[in-house]
Design a protein around this motif. Structure first.
Motif, PDB file in Angstrom:
ATOM      1  N   ALA A  29       0.824  -1.209   0.000  1.00 32.60           N
ATOM      2  CA  ALA A  29       0.000   0.000   0.000  1.00 32.60           C
ATOM      3  C   ALA A  29       0.858   1.260   0.000  1.00 32.60           C
ATOM      4  O   ALA A  29       0.580   2.229  -0.738  1.00 32.60           O
ATOM      5  CB  ALA A  29      -0.934  -0.008   1.207  1.00 32.60           C
ATOM      6  N   LEU A  30       1.921   1.272   0.798  1.00 32.97           N
ATOM      7  CA  LEU A  30       2.802   2.442   0.853  1.00 32.97           C
ATOM      8  C   LEU A  30       3.562   2.636  -0.463  1.00 32.97           C
ATOM      9  O   LEU A  30       3.786   3.771  -0.891  1.00 32.97           O
ATOM     10  CB  LEU A  30       3.788   2.298   2.011  1.00 32.97           C
ATOM     11  CG  LEU A  30       3.216   2.506   3.416  1.00 32.97           C
ATOM     12  CD1 LEU A  30       4.253   2.113   4.471  1.00 32.97           C
ATOM     13  CD2 LEU A  30       2.771   3.951   3.625  1.00 32.97           C
ATOM     14  N   ALA A  31       3.969   1.529  -1.101  1.00 38.15           N
ATOM     15  CA  ALA A  31       4.665   1.631  -2.385  1.00 38.15           C
ATOM     16  C   ALA A  31       3.735   2.209  -3.449  1.00 38.15           C
ATOM     17  O   ALA A  31       4.160   3.029  -4.285  1.00 38.15           O
ATOM     18  CB  ALA A  31       5.191   0.264  -2.811  1.00 38.15           C
ATOM     19  N   ALA A  32       2.475   1.798  -3.427  1.00 33.81           N
ATOM     20  CA  ALA A  32       1.494   2.363  -4.357  1.00 33.81           C
ATOM     21  C   ALA A  32       1.297   3.853  -4.091  1.00 33.81           C
ATOM     22  O   ALA A  32       1.179   4.660  -5.023  1.00 33.81           O
ATOM     23  CB  ALA A  32       0.170   1.615  -4.231  1.00 33.81           C
ATOM     24  N   TRP A  33       1.278   4.245  -2.826  1.00 36.50           N
ATOM     25  CA  TRP A  33       1.140   5.657  -2.468  1.00 36.50           C
ATOM     26  C   TRP A  33       2.359   6.460  -2.928  1.00 36.50           C
ATOM     27  O   TRP A  33       2.221   7.553  -3.485  1.00 36.50           O
ATOM     28  CB  TRP A  33       0.961   5.783  -0.953  1.00 36.50           C
ATOM     29  CG  TRP A  33       1.199   7.155  -0.425  1.00 36.50           C
ATOM     30  CD1 TRP A  33       0.344   8.208  -0.445  1.00 36.50           C
ATOM     31  CD2 TRP A  33       2.410   7.629   0.192  1.00 36.50           C
ATOM     32  NE1 TRP A  33       0.939   9.311   0.123  1.00 36.50           N
ATOM     33  CE2 TRP A  33       2.203   8.977   0.521  1.00 36.50           C
ATOM     34  CE3 TRP A  33       3.635   7.031   0.497  1.00 36.50           C
ATOM     35  CZ2 TRP A  33       3.177   9.748   1.138  1.00 36.50           C
ATOM     36  CZ3 TRP A  33       4.611   7.790   1.112  1.00 36.50           C
ATOM     37  CH2 TRP A  33       4.379   9.125   1.427  1.00 36.50           C
ATOM     38  N   ALA A  34       3.573   5.923  -2.735  1.00 43.06           N
ATOM     39  CA  ALA A  34       4.790   6.637  -3.124  1.00 43.06           C
ATOM     40  C   ALA A  34       4.825   6.886  -4.627  1.00 43.06           C
ATOM     41  O   ALA A  34       5.371   7.897  -5.093  1.00 43.06           O
ATOM     42  CB  ALA A  34       6.025   5.847  -2.694  1.00 43.06           C
ATOM     43  N   PHE A  35       4.220   5.982  -5.400  1.00 42.60           N
ATOM     44  CA  PHE A  35       4.195   6.109  -6.860  1.00 42.60           C
ATOM     45  C   PHE A  35       3.435   7.360  -7.298  1.00 42.60           C
ATOM     46  O   PHE A  35       3.689   7.900  -8.379  1.00 42.60           O
ATOM     47  CB  PHE A  35       3.561   4.857  -7.468  1.00 42.60           C
ATOM     48  CG  PHE A  35       3.565   4.831  -8.967  1.00 42.60           C
ATOM     49  CD1 PHE A  35       4.732   4.554  -9.661  1.00 42.60           C
ATOM     50  CD2 PHE A  35       2.404   5.082  -9.685  1.00 42.60           C
ATOM     51  CE1 PHE A  35       4.744   4.528 -11.044  1.00 42.60           C
ATOM     52  CE2 PHE A  35       2.401   5.056 -11.070  1.00 42.60           C
ATOM     53  CZ  PHE A  35       3.586   4.774 -11.758  1.00 42.60           C
ATOM     54  N   THR A  36       2.515   7.822  -6.481  1.00 36.78           N
ATOM     55  CA  THR A  36       1.690   8.980  -6.838  1.00 36.78           C
ATOM     56  C   THR A  36       2.355  10.309  -6.495  1.00 36.78           C
ATOM     57  O   THR A  36       1.839  11.369  -6.864  1.00 36.78           O
ATOM     58  CB  THR A  36       0.333   8.925  -6.106  1.00 36.78           C
ATOM     59  OG1 THR A  36       0.542   9.093  -4.686  1.00 36.78           O
ATOM     60  CG2 THR A  36      -0.362   7.597  -6.350  1.00 36.78           C
ATOM     61  N   LEU A  37       3.493  10.299  -5.804  1.00 34.89           N
ATOM     62  CA  LEU A  37       4.118  11.548  -5.364  1.00 34.89           C
ATOM     63  C   LEU A  37       4.784  12.273  -6.531  1.00 34.89           C
ATOM     64  O   LEU A  37       5.544  11.663  -7.291  1.00 34.89           O
ATOM     65  CB  LEU A  37       5.162  11.262  -4.283  1.00 34.89           C
ATOM     66  CG  LEU A  37       4.638  10.681  -2.970  1.00 34.89           C
ATOM     67  CD1 LEU A  37       5.811  10.344  -2.045  1.00 34.89           C
ATOM     68  CD2 LEU A  37       3.692  11.661  -2.290  1.00 34.89           C
ATOM     69  N   PRO A  38       4.540  13.556  -6.693  1.00 33.30           N
ATOM     70  CA  PRO A  38       5.223  14.332  -7.737  1.00 33.30           C
ATOM     71  C   PRO A  38       6.730  14.334  -7.496  1.00 33.30           C
ATOM     72  O   PRO A  38       7.191  14.519  -6.368  1.00 33.30           O
ATOM     73  CB  PRO A  38       4.639  15.743  -7.562  1.00 33.30           C
ATOM     74  CG  PRO A  38       3.354  15.557  -6.838  1.00 33.30           C
ATOM     75  CD  PRO A  38       3.562  14.378  -5.943  1.00 33.30           C
ATOM     76  N   GLY A  39       7.499  14.109  -8.563  1.00 31.94           N
ATOM     77  CA  GLY A  39       8.949  14.124  -8.443  1.00 31.94           C
ATOM     78  C   GLY A  39       9.572  12.808  -8.030  1.00 31.94           C
ATOM     79  O   GLY A  39      10.798  12.720  -7.872  1.00 31.94           O
ATOM     80  N   SER A  40       8.756  11.775  -7.852  1.00 30.98           N
ATOM     81  CA  SER A  40       9.304  10.485  -7.423  1.00 30.98           C
ATOM     82  C   SER A  40       9.882   9.669  -8.578  1.00 30.98           C
ATOM     83  O   SER A  40      10.620   8.705  -8.344  1.00 30.98           O
ATOM     84  CB  SER A  40       8.223   9.662  -6.716  1.00 30.98           C
ATOM     85  OG  SER A  40       7.164   9.339  -7.621  1.00 30.98           O
ATOM     86  N   GLY A  41       9.568  10.044  -9.822  1.00 38.53           N
ATOM     87  CA  GLY A  41       9.976   9.265 -10.988  1.00 38.53           C
ATOM     88  C   GLY A  41      11.452   8.937 -11.059  1.00 38.53           C
ATOM     89  O   GLY A  41      11.831   7.773 -11.264  1.00 38.53           O
ATOM     90  N   PRO A  42      12.350   9.930 -10.903  1.00 39.86           N
ATOM     91  CA  PRO A  42      13.789   9.614 -10.975  1.00 39.86           C
ATOM     92  C   PRO A  42      14.235   8.595  -9.933  1.00 39.86           C
ATOM     93  O   PRO A  42      15.224   7.894 -10.139  1.00 39.86           O
ATOM     94  CB  PRO A  42      14.448  10.976 -10.727  1.00 39.86           C
ATOM     95  CG  PRO A  42      13.434  11.984 -11.173  1.00 39.86           C
ATOM     96  CD  PRO A  42      12.105  11.377 -10.811  1.00 39.86           C
ATOM     97  N   GLY A  43      13.515   8.496  -8.830  1.00 39.50           N
ATOM     98  CA  GLY A  43      13.875   7.530  -7.803  1.00 39.50           C
ATOM     99  C   GLY A  43      13.760   6.104  -8.303  1.00 39.50           C
ATOM    100  O   GLY A  43      14.566   5.238  -7.918  1.00 39.50           O
TER     101      GLY A  43
END
Length: 460
Positions: free
Chosen positions: A178-192
């Motif tokens: 659930a937390l990994a799915a939430w982190a995917f929605t954060l702006p700017g997380s793509g480069p991570g």
């Protein structure tokens, strides 16, 4: 000596072993070792180490435990090799040593669960960590965490450890997804995701050179630095070299497939480590935090600080640190069980009494780490780079060259595999895994005594 306990179900053993493997090593150490040592490059080396070295090694510990049905020290004597009891002693001491400072970090996690509820660290997460990481508060929370561990172990194998881990392990998996799915929605997380999942294979190249006409293979630069930490991370996160897997396997009462159980544990352990990385690393990138900055202290500074600037930060913080707490407890109980099992097997003592007594001794050993994080750093570096590889090396030498054929027969008991699979495993233990651990130990000692070991927490 009272009748020895056993697991009620095979699933109970697997979940308990997964719980031992899945702990702070996955959620506290793994994401930041990955960030510190090149992201996906470290991940590749770690996965190779986990399956190529960790799986054969965990099977070696299982063989000793199930064949003897005794604690990590008594096992060698029962198998007829009393002179090899020192290997069991080293494993017990390693687990004892690790739990002493592991409990301090568990206390930090307890504090952060409460801090998430109140938003106490939202103003200045670095100052908040500095205020609670060492000193009287850290000592008090260290005591609370150890009390929780003692309470679970005191109830026994079936009613304490097995029931607790049957709840803990599925909870960890569900919440991390659930937390990994939430982190995917954060702006700017793509480069991570690119940093974590796209390896720079040029860092993994070996160099073939000659000296006086003799060829040799060398690995310098990033790979030389990555290997000892990746292999030790595999040991740490799989609870190898701590006596835990020998002890847990000693409670098996049946002919289950050790190979199947070991593979399941390594897969779940790796999966949860990757899920933790998919939460932490994208979150850090979303907040503009440089990968690897702050060491593992970033879990309590950068990640905690990020919760202050996102919607529903308090709720997410409680959930995140809650799952870290559950993971920490699931591993800690296995380390305490190692020394409890030895006491129960050898002395006329009750489980609750010995759990409380040994828990108190471990608490006292952890006081320096709770008082000053420099001590915690020293304890952790010594465990990572000396105790763990040395303990695993002792087990490999015993199983590969001393115990030999009986170990192979024990591994094949309960499986449909032919002798060839067992022989391949034994050859791997004697050669590939042995050499890898020797290299890890040597590189670790160079790092440890060369003054280049990175601190796992920021200076206070």
């Amino acid at each position: 000596m009272s009748e020895r306990e056993t697991w009620a179900t095979r699933a109970g053993f697997i979940l308990a072993a997964v719980g031992s493997a899945v702990g702070l090593g996955n959620i506290w150490q793994f994401p930041f070792k990955t960030a510190q040592f090149g992201g996906a490059t470290f991940l590749v080396v770690y996965l190779v180490a986990a399956f190529g070295i960790g799986l054969p090694a965990i099977l070696a510990e299982f063989v000793i435990g199930r064949k003897s049905n005794l604690n990590t020290i008594g096992a060698f004597e029962k198998l007829g090799y009393r002179n090899w009891r020192f290997v069991g002693v080293l494993g017990l001491v390693t687990g004892f040593w690790i739990l002493s400072y592991y409990s301090v970090v568990g206390g930090w996690v307890l504090r952060y669960v409460g801090g998430s509820l109140t938003g106490a660290y939202f103003g200045d997460s670095a100052a908040y960590f500095s205020s609670i990481a060492a000193g009287p508060d850290a000592i008090a929370l260290h005591a609370v965490f150890m009390a929780l561990v003692v309470g679970i172990v005191a109830f026994g194998i079936e009613d304490g450890i097995e029931k607790a881990t049957k709840f803990m392990v599925p909870s960890i998996l569900v919440i991390l997804v659930a937390l990994a799915a939430w982190a995917f929605t954060l702006p700017g997380s793509g480069p991570g995701y690119g940093y974590f999942l796209s390896p720079d294979l040029s860092q993994l190249r070996l160099t073939v050179a000659t000296t006086d006409g003799f060829p040799f293979v060398s690995f310098g630069g990033p790979l030389a630095e990555i290997i000892p930490f990746a292999v030790s991370q595999a040991f740490f996160s799989l609870s190898l070299g701590m006596g835990a897997m020998i002890t847990y396997a000693s409670y098996i009462d049946g002919d289950e497939s050790l190979f199947g159980d070991g593979a399941t544990i390594v897969v779940f352990n790796s999966l949860i480590g990757i899920l933790a990385g998919l939460v932490v690393i994208p979150l850090l990138f979303a907040q503009g935090v440089e990968p690897g900055s702050g060491g593992a202290g970033a879990l309590f500074i950068s990640v905690a600080g990020a919760f202050a600037s996102i919607p529903f930060g308090r709720v997410v913080g409680v959930v995140f640190f809650g799952v870290v707490l559950v993971a920490a407890l699931s591993s800690a109980i296995s380390l305490l069980e190692v020394v409890v099992a030895y006491a129960i097997d050898n002395y006329a003592v009750s489980r609750p009494q010995v759990a409380v007594g040994l828990g108190a001794v471990i608490f006292l050993l952890g006081l320096p780490s709770a008082w000053d994080t420099a001590w915690l750093t020293w304890f952790d570096n010594l465990a990572y780079q000396l105790f763990l590889p040395l303990s695993v090396l002792g087990i490999l030498v015993f199983v590969g060259w001393v115990f030999g054929r009986p170990a192979l027969e024990e591994l094949l008991r309960g499986t449909s595999f032919g002798h060839g699979v067992g022989a391949t495993w034994l050859w791997t233990v004697r050669s590939v895994v042995f050499l890898a651990v020797v290299v890890t130990l040597v590189l670790g000692l160079v790092t440890l005594f060369g003054g280049q070991d990175p601190a796992i927490v920021p200076p206070l």
